[in-house]
Every structure is written in C-alpha cells, then in structure tokens.
Scaffold this active site. Structure first.
Site, mmCIF file in Angstrom:
data_model
loop_
_atom_site.group_PDB
_atom_site.id
_atom_site.type_symbol
_atom_site.label_atom_id
_atom_site.label_comp_id
_atom_site.label_asym_id
_atom_site.label_seq_id
_atom_site.Cartn_x
_atom_site.Cartn_y
_atom_site.Cartn_z
ATOM 1 N N SER A 124 37.841 16.006 26.446
ATOM 2 C CA SER A 124 38.461 16.341 27.851
ATOM 3 C C SER A 124 39.610 17.462 27.551
ATOM 4 O O SER A 124 40.136 17.614 26.384
ATOM 5 C CB SER A 124 39.397 15.314 28.160
ATOM 6 N N TYR A 148 45.266 8.150 25.972
ATOM 7 C CA TYR A 148 44.022 8.474 26.235
ATOM 8 C C TYR A 148 43.659 9.933 25.595
ATOM 9 O O TYR A 148 42.753 10.112 24.963
ATOM 10 C CB TYR A 148 43.686 9.007 27.838
ATOM 11 N N LYS A 152 40.984 11.044 22.528
ATOM 12 C CA LYS A 152 40.018 12.064 22.383
ATOM 13 C C LYS A 152 39.957 13.037 21.506
ATOM 14 O O LYS A 152 39.109 13.651 20.694
ATOM 15 C CB LYS A 152 39.832 12.783 23.871
ATOM 16 N N ARG A 230 43.982 22.896 39.534
ATOM 17 C CA ARG A 230 43.084 22.171 38.514
ATOM 18 C C ARG A 230 41.906 22.968 38.732
ATOM 19 O O ARG A 230 41.552 23.638 39.539
ATOM 20 C CB ARG A 230 42.720 20.705 38.655
HETATM 21 N N1 UFG Z 1 46.475 14.025 42.876
HETATM 22 C C1 UFG Z 1 47.005 13.703 44.225
HETATM 23 N N2 UFG Z 1 46.819 12.505 44.817
HETATM 24 C C2 UFG Z 1 46.082 11.628 44.149
HETATM 25 C C3 UFG Z 1 45.341 11.886 42.971
HETATM 26 C C4 UFG Z 1 45.550 13.189 42.362
HETATM 27 O O1 UFG Z 1 47.821 14.469 44.530
HETATM 28 O O2 UFG Z 1 45.777 10.800 44.773
HETATM 29 C C5 UFG Z 1 46.496 15.470 42.300
HETATM 30 C C6 UFG Z 1 47.237 15.396 41.042
HETATM 31 O O3 UFG Z 1 48.747 15.260 40.918
HETATM 32 C C7 UFG Z 1 46.730 16.722 40.317
HETATM 33 C C8 UFG Z 1 45.352 16.890 40.811
HETATM 34 O O4 UFG Z 1 45.430 16.053 42.141
HETATM 35 O O5 UFG Z 1 47.537 17.727 40.753
HETATM 36 C C9 UFG Z 1 44.187 16.333 40.108
HETATM 37 O O6 UFG Z 1 44.425 15.019 39.550
HETATM 38 P P1 UFG Z 1 43.283 14.067 38.921
HETATM 39 O O7 UFG Z 1 43.883 12.710 38.771
HETATM 40 O O8 UFG Z 1 42.123 14.229 39.938
HETATM 41 O O9 UFG Z 1 42.896 14.883 37.786
HETATM 42 P P2 UFG Z 1 43.999 15.307 36.418
HETATM 43 O O10 UFG Z 1 43.810 16.711 36.304
HETATM 44 O O11 UFG Z 1 45.274 14.539 36.613
HETATM 45 O O12 UFG Z 1 43.012 14.258 35.421
HETATM 46 C C10 UFG Z 1 41.827 14.790 35.037
HETATM 47 C C11 UFG Z 1 41.082 13.653 34.324
HETATM 48 C C12 UFG Z 1 41.798 12.971 33.065
HETATM 49 C C13 UFG Z 1 41.888 14.202 32.245
HETATM 50 C C14 UFG Z 1 42.648 15.117 32.872
HETATM 51 C C15 UFG Z 1 42.780 16.615 31.961
HETATM 52 O O13 UFG Z 1 41.040 12.256 35.277
HETATM 53 O O14 UFG Z 1 41.002 12.018 32.310
HETATM 54 O O15 UFG Z 1 41.967 15.628 34.046
HETATM 55 O O16 UFG Z 1 41.559 16.862 31.495
HETATM 56 F F1 UFG Z 1 42.626 13.653 31.054
#
Ligand code: UFG
Length: 337
Positions: A124, A148, A152, A230
């Site tokens: 990841s 987590y 990894k 992202r």
């Molecule tokens: N977000 C919201 N509301 C939500 C969920 C997410 O605003 O209900 C925002 C988060 O704050 C972030 C973006 O949407 O800015 C993306 O969030 P995600 O949870 O979809 O993804 P992340 O980048 O936080 O996490 C993902 C994977 C993890 C991994 C990470 C880094 O879920 O397993 O990418 O690679 F570790």
C-alpha cells in the site's frame, strides 16, 4: 501457467481473477472468506465463462498452502490476503501482525518448499507516510503511521530479504494508491461489511439511499478546495497491473512499484463526479479531520510505465460510473445474489 491468488475473493482479488482468466491463465483462489462472499466466484464465472479453483484456507496455514500449491501445479502467487482497516489495526494490532506479517512469512516458506519462485505482493502507498515531496516516488522514505502500514512495510522487508536468501523468491511489490470502481459488467465490486471506512463505497451507499449523508473529513487542508486529495485508480486498471507484474517477475529479484494514476482528486471533486455519474445529489456535511489523514497523496506513475509497461487507462468519470453501476445493480452487495 497456474497462479494462486491469496485473498482472491476480495474486491481487488476478484478483479485480478477476471484479468488473469482473460489473459489465458489458470487461477486458484486461496481465501478464508473472512471479509469476502463466496458468491463472488459465481460472478467471476459469469464474466469469464470459467470458474477459478477455490481452496478455503488461512494464509498462516503452511501445510494447507503447500498442498494447494502442489495439488494445482502453481507457478506463481499473487498475495493479497490480509487485514486492511487502519482503525482496527490500532485496536487489534496482534491480529494485524499475525495475519499480514506472519501470513506473508508462512506463504514464503510454503513457496520455498514447493519451488514456486514468483510472488507479486499487494502493498500500500500508506508505507510512505507523510510525503516529503509529491508525487510519491518509490525511493521516498518509508514511515507509515499506523500498525496497518507497518505490517505492510514489514511484509515488504521480509520478502525483499528472502529474495536475497539461499532459496530466493522473485518479488514484485505493488504499492496501491486508492483502488475504486468495479468491473464494467457490474457483477463484481466493493462490498465492505458494515459502514464503509473508505470514501468511494461510502458515497455509493449514500447514492443508493442506505446512508443519509457523507461526512467530509476536513475542509481546512492546504489544498485548493480544502479537502483531502488522493490518487484514485480504477480497480480494473489495478488488476491489469498485476498481470504486467507477473510477466516481469523473473526479470529482477525485487521490484517495488507504485500503482496509481499520478493524478490527485479532492473529496469534493470525487463527490461531484459521482453525482454526475448517478444523476443524484450526494448530500454532504463537513466534519472534523479524521485522525491520521494526510492532506495530499498521489503517485509518481513513471516506474510502472517504464518497467511494467503499465499505466492506468480509466479516469475519475469511469471510476464513478462503474462504482455506481455495481451499487445500482447490487444495492445490498453480494447478498443480492
Ligand atoms: N473521506 C471522507 N469521508 C469518508 C471517508 C473518507 O471525507 O467517509 C476522505 C478522507 O479524509 C480522505 C479521502 O476521503 O481525504 C480518502 O479516504 P479513504 O478512506 O477512501 O482512503 P485513504 O487514503 O484514507 O486510505 C486508503 C486505504 C488505506 C491505505 C491508504 C493509503 O483505505 O488502506 O489509502 O494508501 F492505507
């Protein structure tokens, strides 16, 4: 060529099965179904016309792995089986290390004992932690901030060490950015248990009416619209990256490659694109930042293009279209079989 996919019944794994079967490979799904649904196997058959072999087993069970690898004559493994909730990894760290690190070690041992040399590992982008520089290149320092992420990183390290050992494996480590979307048929897709942690499945559940409103975590980040950025990558593109990685596995002992598009998208941009795809308004409310979240995170996709000959073909509009297509056709996920 027969390929074992640990965790092959999951969201990413099921899409890799489809891609491999289309590429003419035989597939063995090795999965304990702790976070996936057996119906996915029927769906893979409906898409490809071929059902993969299925072995129900735990990735920490060396004997079961050895017998599956030898009974099916596997010549490579794609290793996805693992636990993936950042939040749970804090409260259940023992389980996370056991499954993700010990599980990877046991799999490597089983491969050594059966003479299977090539492994593609699902890592990841979270291994990088807070970026010093964007886009994130593979030589960026590793400083994950969750258990987590550390599992990894440790799995990457143990595989890289085994690649140099007396009984070496050829290792391709793929660092995923944010996989979203679904197969264009809408037959397989992301179906998280309970309330989704991740943005795209959360938006999908708001769009279908199973959740009332999306909480946008933070609107005061140093980004153009204040929300987190992202690198979303279509799961079908990600799956194709694994086929490319398998083809490169014996060119180099250890290869570490990002799988991302190289483009960043904010939460609000994704919500807008999804609303366009489903023709509905997605209600949002601004909420405080989520602990551990980073403002902006996207890949350098150069190495993947240069070494794997891979690049993501689908953009945000297709990711939203396909996520919605899956959700619309399966409002309750695989329970709608
Ligand atoms: N977000 C919201 N509301 C939500 C969920 C997410 O605003 O209900 C925002 C988060 O704050 C972030 C973006 O949407 O800015 C993306 O969030 P995600 O949870 O979809 O993804 P992340 O980048 O936080 O996490 C993902 C994977 C993890 C991994 C990470 C880094 O879920 O397993 O990418 O690679 F570790």
């Amino acid at each position: 060529m027969t390929v074992m996919i640990t965790g092959g019944a999951g969201f990413v794994g099921s899409h890799i099965c489809v891609e491999l079967i289309h590429a003419g490979r035989k597939v063995v799904v090795y999965d304990n179904f702790c976070n996936s649904h057996p119906e996915v196997i029927n769906r893979i058959r409906r898409i490809t016309g071929t059902a993969p072999e299925v072995v129900r087993g735990d990735v920490r069970d060396v004997e079961a792995l050895i017998s599956a690898l030898s009974a099916h004559g596997c010549s490579a493994v794609i290793h996805l089986a693992g636990l993936k909730s950042v939040a749970d990894s804090v409260s259940k760290s023992t389980e996370y290390y056991d499954c993700n690190v010990v599980g990877t070690l046991r799999l490597a041992q089983a491969m050594q004992q059966t003479g299977v040399r090539n492994i593609v590992f699902s890592s990841s982008a979270t291994v990088y932690g807070e970026p010093d520089m964007l886009p994130l290149r593979e030589d960026h320092k590793l400083a994950p901030f969750s258990p987590y992420g550390r599992t990894k990183m440790q799995a990457e390290e143990l595989l890289s060490d085994i690649a140099q050992s007396q009984s070496p494996l050829n290792v391709v480590i793929l660092r995923y950015f944010n996989p979203v979307g679904s197969h264009e048929s809408g037959l397989i897709g992301e179906d998280p248990n309970g309330i989704p942690n991740n943005l795209m499945p959360y938006i999908s559940r708001v769009a279908i009416g199973r959740l009332p409103v999306l909480n946008v975590y933070g609107n005061d980040y140093p980004t153009p619209d204040g929300t987190g950025i992202r690198d979303y990558v279509h799961v079908a593109d990600l799956a194709a990256g694994h086929v490319a990685a398998l083809d490169c596995a014996d060119k180099q002992r250890v290869l570490k490659v990002n799988l991302g598009t190289g483009r960043g998208t904010s939460v609000l941009e994704l919500v807008d694109a999804y609303a366009g795809a489903c023709g509905k308004t997605i209600p949002i409310t601004f909420a405080p930042r989520r602990a551990g979240d980073i403002a902006s995170y996207y890949a350098s996709a150069e190495l993947a293009a240069n070494v794997l000959g891979w690049h993501a073909k689908r953009g945000i509009a297709e990711m939203c279209r396909d996520a919605w297509n899956w959700q619309r056709k399966n409002p309750n996920g695989y329970l709608d079989q």
